[in-house]
Write an enzyme that holds these catalytic residues in place. Structure first.
Site, PDB file in Angstrom:
ATOM      1  N   GLY A 102       0.856  -1.271  -0.072  1.00 21.45           N
ATOM      2  CA  GLY A 102      -0.004   0.140   0.040  1.00 21.45           C
ATOM      3  C   GLY A 102       0.936   1.404   0.065  1.00 21.45           C
ATOM      4  CB  THR A 103       3.983   2.151   1.772  1.00 20.97           C
ATOM      5  OG1 THR A 103       3.463   2.073   3.096  1.00 20.97           O
ATOM      6  CG2 THR A 103       5.115   3.362   1.661  1.00 20.97           C
ATOM      7  CG  HIS A 162       0.255  -6.671   5.344  1.00 24.01           C
ATOM      8  ND1 HIS A 162       0.018  -6.108   6.812  1.00 24.01           N
ATOM      9  CD2 HIS A 162       0.394  -5.563   4.820  1.00 24.01           C
ATOM     10  CE1 HIS A 162       0.362  -4.826   6.851  1.00 24.01           C
ATOM     11  NE2 HIS A 162       0.528  -4.579   5.773  1.00 24.01           N
ATOM     12  CB  CYS A 193       1.970   2.148   9.774  1.00 21.58           C
ATOM     13  SG  CYS A 193       1.186   0.847   8.750  1.00 21.58           S
TER      14      CYS A 193
END
Length: 379
Positions: free
Chosen positions: A72-73, A201, A322
């Protein structure tokens, strides 16, 4: 020793057995490069291309609109930087104050390169106002990026209303859907978005893989140059085993969308805590527009980190995994207007497809006991 009670599904999830099987099959196929023309390469390419429609299906997208990334990052960075480098003049981005760091930090970086960024406020429930989006858009706006569901509170944003506003002005819309894909319906046509990010994930897929939906006709400068992979959109030899795992994860997740079983476990958590702790526990976020698996509460007058330290067998979070390790209160909760007492006592409990009633009962009992045994916090 009692096994761990895992209530941190928003941080990460264990791979589904079907995901593990798909990854093992891909690994067993050998070391072929998907770009090679020989049979081992073609086998690897087939594994990648069979995963693409599986990811597209859960999003209601076309397979050729799916770009495989490392997570996603990377997907979020690709959107922001890819549009910045295709823009002219001083491009303007509109986002919210409660985005994931993988949106906020690239925006700060692009500001240093000359971009303008508007960080929209949220209301007490953590929702962005479409009217605020409309007011923020100007002639230089190239993108509106608002997350689909918040990783801490689970609050769901009014993405359809936001995209309607942006579309009237001809502005692209991106949504970070890492927390929502596989939990609630994330059909890109219904949402009206041009770009969407997801992370493997978060939906029982492997770590180190994600995807970016790029609507046909939308052009992004690649984040990675060097080989023209993914139809020229993302260079780097495709990571075949984890891509196969992501495809399997999306296929399996479709049967868990809007799961009443998961919602009932979350509600069991809330009712149990409320019964034992009364007014000492308060829900944060929107009580209706929120993910079916997420319960974000404040234990008023308590230090949530200290409470969790008393229950080592309970895996939960006081914020986003995160960016833990900071003593400062969550920026999300601050943007929602929560005070220091509420932020200090904030606890995120996120259930999943393997959470049992017995585990919830145990977690409630242990949390209540830890709160009762905690020393009074100084005012």
């Amino acid at each position: 020793t009692r096994r761990t009670i895992y209530l941190d599904y928003n941080a990460s999830t264990a791979p589904d057995p079907e995901v593990v099987a798909a990854m093992m099959d891909a690994l067993a196929e050998g070391a072929g490069n998907p770009s090679s023309g020989h049979e081992p390469g073609r086998r690897a390419a087939r594994a990648v291309e069979s995963a693409r429609p599986e990811v597209a299906s859960i999003l209601g997208a076309h397979p050729d609109e799916i770009v495989f990334t490392s997570g996603g990052t990377e997907s979020n960075n690709h959107v922001l930087k890819g549009l910045f480098h295709r823009a002219h003049g001083r491009p303007h981005f509109v986002t919210s104050a409660i985005e994931h760091p993988s949106i906020i930090e690239p925006c700060r970086f692009l500001e240093r390169l000359g971009a303008r960024v508007t960080y929209l406020p949220v209301d007490r429930s953590g929702r962005v106002s479409p009217d605020d989006v409309a007011d923020a858009i100007d002639d230089d706006t190239v993108l509106v990026s608002v997350m689909h569901a918040n990783n801490e509170t689970g609050t769901i944003q009014p993405i359809r209303e936001i995209t309607a506003v942006a579309r009237e002005r001809g502005v692209l819309v991106h949504t970070d859907a890492a927390q929502s894909v596989g939990k609630i319906r994330t059909d890109v046509r219904e949402l009206g978005v041009d770009l969407l990010s997801l992370a493997g994930h978060k939906l029982h897929g492997p770590k180190g893989v994600g995807a970016l939906f790029v609507r046909r006709g939308v052009e992004l400068e690649p984040l990675l140059h060097g080989g023209g992979h993914e139809a020229g959109r993302r260079s780097s030899t495709e990571a075949v085993p984890v891509i196969a795992g992501l495809g399997a994860a999306c296929r399996v997740a479709e049967s868990w969308i809007d799961s009443e079983t998961i919602r009932s476990r979350r509600d069991q958590l809330w009712h149990g805590l409320r019964e034992l702790l009364g007014e000492k526990v308060r829900v944060n976020g929107d009580p209706g527009a929120r993910l079916p698996n997420t319960l974000h509460v404040s234990l008023l007058g308590e230090d949530a980190s200290a409470i969790l330290d008393r229950i080592p067998e309970l895996a939960a979070s006081t914020g986003s995994a995160c960016h833990t390790g900071s003593e400062a209160p969550s920026g999300v909760l601050g943007a929602m207007g929560l005070g220091m007492d509420e932020a200090r006592g904030a606890l995120r409990l996120s259930v999943g497809r393997w959470t049992t009633e017995e585990e919830v009962e145990y977690a409630v009992e242990r949390l209540a006991r830890a709160v009762e045994a905690a020393p009074s916090m100084p005012r």
